[in-house]
Motif scaffolding. Sequence first.
Motif, PDB file in Angstrom:
ATOM      1  N   GLN A   7       0.774  -1.058  -0.006  1.00 51.73           N
ATOM      2  CA  GLN A   7       0.088   0.234   0.109  1.00 51.73           C
ATOM      3  C   GLN A   7       0.852   1.111   0.098  1.00 51.73           C
ATOM      4  OE1 GLN A   7      -2.289   1.330   3.673  1.00 51.73           O
ATOM      5  NE2 GLN A   7      -4.051   1.138   2.441  1.00 51.73           N
ATOM      6  N   ARG A   8       1.812   1.267   0.836  1.00 54.54           N
ATOM      7  CA  ARG A   8       2.690   2.633   0.894  1.00 54.54           C
ATOM      8  C   ARG A   8       3.671   2.484  -0.417  1.00 54.54           C
ATOM      9  NH1 ARG A   8       4.659   4.853   5.520  1.00 54.54           N
ATOM     10  NH2 ARG A   8       6.556   5.038   4.448  1.00 54.54           N
ATOM     11  N   THR A  11       1.022   3.982  -3.064  1.00 52.16           N
ATOM     12  CA  THR A  11       0.665   5.372  -2.962  1.00 52.16           C
ATOM     13  C   THR A  11       1.752   6.167  -3.119  1.00 52.16           C
ATOM     14  OG1 THR A  11      -0.892   4.645  -1.094  1.00 52.16           O
ATOM     15  CG2 THR A  11      -0.183   6.910  -0.938  1.00 52.16           C
ATOM     16  N   ILE A  14       2.558   6.860  -6.909  1.00 51.07           N
ATOM     17  CA  ILE A  14       1.653   7.717  -7.573  1.00 51.07           C
ATOM     18  C   ILE A  14       1.515   8.991  -7.043  1.00 51.07           C
ATOM     19  CG2 ILE A  14      -1.121   8.320  -7.477  1.00 51.07           C
ATOM     20  CD1 ILE A  14      -1.727   5.292  -7.282  1.00 51.07           C
ATOM     21  N   PHE A  15       2.012   9.388  -5.832  1.00 51.71           N
ATOM     22  CA  PHE A  15       2.080  10.651  -5.405  1.00 51.71           C
ATOM     23  C   PHE A  15       3.597  11.254  -6.060  1.00 51.71           C
ATOM     24  CE2 PHE A  15       4.937  13.031  -2.318  1.00 51.71           C
ATOM     25  CZ  PHE A  15       4.086  14.043  -2.049  1.00 51.71           C
ATOM     26  N   ASN A 247      -5.070  10.992   7.417  1.00 49.97           N
ATOM     27  CA  ASN A 247      -4.820   9.414   6.501  1.00 49.97           C
ATOM     28  C   ASN A 247      -5.239   9.610   5.032  1.00 49.97           C
ATOM     29  OD1 ASN A 247      -7.589   9.877   6.682  1.00 49.97           O
ATOM     30  ND2 ASN A 247      -8.323   8.510   8.118  1.00 49.97           N
ATOM     31  N   LEU A 249      -3.432  10.035   2.660  1.00 49.31           N
ATOM     32  CA  LEU A 249      -2.376   9.178   1.968  1.00 49.31           C
ATOM     33  C   LEU A 249      -2.403   7.863   2.413  1.00 49.31           C
ATOM     34  CD1 LEU A 249       0.071  11.890   1.063  1.00 49.31           C
ATOM     35  CD2 LEU A 249      -1.774  11.263  -0.513  1.00 49.31           C
ATOM     36  N   PRO A 250      -2.876   6.717   1.948  1.00 46.03           N
ATOM     37  CA  PRO A 250      -2.848   5.381   2.761  1.00 46.03           C
ATOM     38  C   PRO A 250      -1.362   5.078   2.705  1.00 46.03           C
ATOM     39  CG  PRO A 250      -4.338   5.491   0.721  1.00 46.03           C
ATOM     40  CD  PRO A 250      -3.805   6.707   0.599  1.00 46.03           C
ATOM     41  N   HIS A 252       0.917   6.638   4.261  1.00 46.75           N
ATOM     42  CA  HIS A 252       1.690   7.471   4.472  1.00 46.75           C
ATOM     43  C   HIS A 252       1.205   8.812   5.385  1.00 46.75           C
ATOM     44  CE1 HIS A 252       4.946   6.753   1.159  1.00 46.75           C
ATOM     45  NE2 HIS A 252       3.700   5.871   0.908  1.00 46.75           N
ATOM     46  N   ARG A 258       3.579  14.282   4.630  1.00 50.53           N
ATOM     47  CA  ARG A 258       4.339  14.232   3.409  1.00 50.53           C
ATOM     48  C   ARG A 258       5.442  15.397   2.904  1.00 50.53           C
ATOM     49  NH1 ARG A 258       6.471  10.392   3.075  1.00 50.53           N
ATOM     50  NH2 ARG A 258       5.802  10.181   4.983  1.00 50.53           N
TER      51      ARG A 258
END
Length: 279
Positions: A7-8, A11, A14-15, A247, A249-250, A252, A258
């Motif tokens: 998941q991290r 994410t 994509i980020f 929460n 950003l799953p 993160h 961030r």
Amino acid sequence: MKNNLIQRSITGIIFVACLVGCILTGPIPFTILFALITAMSIYEFGTIVNRTGHVQMNRNISALAGVFLFLCFGYIGVAPGSNEIFIPYLLLIIYLLISELYKKQPNPVNNWAYSMMSQIYIALSFSLLNVLAYHSDATTSVSQYDPILPLSIFIFNWVNDTGAYCTGMLFGKHRLFERISPKKSWEGSIGGAVFSMIAAYVLSLYFPFLSTMQWLGLGLVVVVFGTWGDLTESLLKRTLGIKDSGNILPGHGGMLDRFDSSILAIPAAVCYLYFISLI
């Protein structure tokens, strides 16, 4: 554990792709993205401070003011000297101050303090990305968008974070700031700085508008102040008694989680670049 790592990773990819893509694509995607990030970060900040029970910060108007400030700096970058663009922002700040006279809140000073903090700590920092992004030609007075400097801030932070994590895991023994962040080590911080210096040298080869020493200096400034930015946000969270700022950003956390390093690294980079221009 494995699902959280996946998941991290997803994410994070994509980020990074969204951030890099919008910065490189041009001024419009850059402006839209960071205006949105500014609004979301301020709203998130208001949400976590309001949970204390001693603050009722106006999140909507504060976020709107932050967006206006970012847009004002962007407009000044495109059209230097158009200072009247700041008037809507000033009106919003005046509203935030005067409105507390009529809301009858138990602690209006706290509301003022956190609202103004959101502007200085978050909005001003992101707004200064425009100072890095727009450069005027002294001969033609035409301002041009250049994505390299704003992008370099994030590159240095990402490389520093990754290098510090890997080096700290392998060699970390001496705590950097145990009272605030028990996991950070001096070994990790030094390792992250070394990797960032390598990144700065690589950038100097492809973008020689700064000399190699100037690129190395910029990288070091971002590393040092980015680390302080991370610790500053950690202190904020510890004071408020929370683990993550949000929460959204799953895997993160929140927006502040961030961008904590960038929030101090951006204004420090602007100061550094102005300083070397005077030498």
